[in-house]
Write a protein that holds these residues in place. Sequence first.
Motif, mmCIF file in Angstrom:
data_model
loop_
_atom_site.group_PDB
_atom_site.id
_atom_site.type_symbol
_atom_site.label_atom_id
_atom_site.label_comp_id
_atom_site.label_asym_id
_atom_site.label_seq_id
_atom_site.Cartn_x
_atom_site.Cartn_y
_atom_site.Cartn_z
ATOM 1 N N ARG A 6 13.927 17.885 -13.948
ATOM 2 C CA ARG A 6 14.431 19.082 -13.278
ATOM 3 C C ARG A 6 13.281 19.987 -12.825
ATOM 4 O O ARG A 6 13.423 21.192 -12.742
ATOM 5 C CB ARG A 6 15.371 19.849 -14.203
ATOM 6 N N GLY A 7 12.168 19.389 -12.512
ATOM 7 C CA GLY A 7 10.990 20.134 -12.075
ATOM 8 C C GLY A 7 11.091 20.565 -10.626
ATOM 9 O O GLY A 7 12.180 20.705 -10.069
ATOM 10 N N GLU A 8 9.954 20.727 -10.005
ATOM 11 C CA GLU A 8 9.890 21.205 -8.624
ATOM 12 C C GLU A 8 10.316 20.159 -7.605
ATOM 13 O O GLU A 8 10.603 20.485 -6.465
ATOM 14 C CB GLU A 8 8.464 21.654 -8.301
ATOM 15 N N ALA A 11 7.778 17.269 -2.495
ATOM 16 C CA ALA A 11 7.826 17.843 -1.150
ATOM 17 C C ALA A 11 8.044 16.716 -0.139
ATOM 18 O O ALA A 11 7.471 15.636 -0.281
ATOM 19 C CB ALA A 11 6.534 18.580 -0.846
ATOM 20 N N ASP A 56 18.647 18.825 -4.814
ATOM 21 C CA ASP A 56 17.329 19.340 -4.403
ATOM 22 C C ASP A 56 16.513 19.941 -5.542
ATOM 23 O O ASP A 56 15.663 20.794 -5.320
ATOM 24 C CB ASP A 56 17.469 20.367 -3.273
ATOM 25 N N THR A 57 16.772 19.533 -6.770
ATOM 26 C CA THR A 57 15.949 19.982 -7.893
ATOM 27 C C THR A 57 15.423 18.765 -8.623
ATOM 28 O O THR A 57 16.158 17.840 -8.917
ATOM 29 C CB THR A 57 16.749 20.845 -8.891
ATOM 30 N N GLY A 58 14.163 18.768 -8.897
ATOM 31 C CA GLY A 58 13.575 17.689 -9.674
ATOM 32 C C GLY A 58 13.372 16.418 -8.890
ATOM 33 O O GLY A 58 13.490 16.370 -7.672
ATOM 34 N N SER A 59 13.053 15.380 -9.618
ATOM 35 C CA SER A 59 12.771 14.072 -9.029
ATOM 36 C C SER A 59 13.608 13.009 -9.713
ATOM 37 O O SER A 59 14.054 13.183 -10.842
ATOM 38 C CB SER A 59 11.290 13.722 -9.213
#
Length: 74
Positions: A6-8, A11, A56-59
């Motif tokens: 749940r990181g950035e 991009a 759109d949150t995390g990877s």
Amino acid sequence: LTIMDRGEGVAPQHVEKLFEPFFTTGRGGTGLGLYLARELCESNQAQLRYQPRNDDTGSCFVITFAHPERRQYT
């Protein structure tokens, strides 16, 4: 196998470079982690891929393993 955080997130401009050796966005990173993980998967007839998350949150990374009865040895 699905691995999510749940990181950035990643991009959009970095998605195509994720698995390239020495690509990193971190100061202390070597850029080899995802590259080596993918190479290890491929050497064992598995696939590692990045999958964007719907919220759109995390990877999200997915490892798809080969069927044991269909495994090809080279």
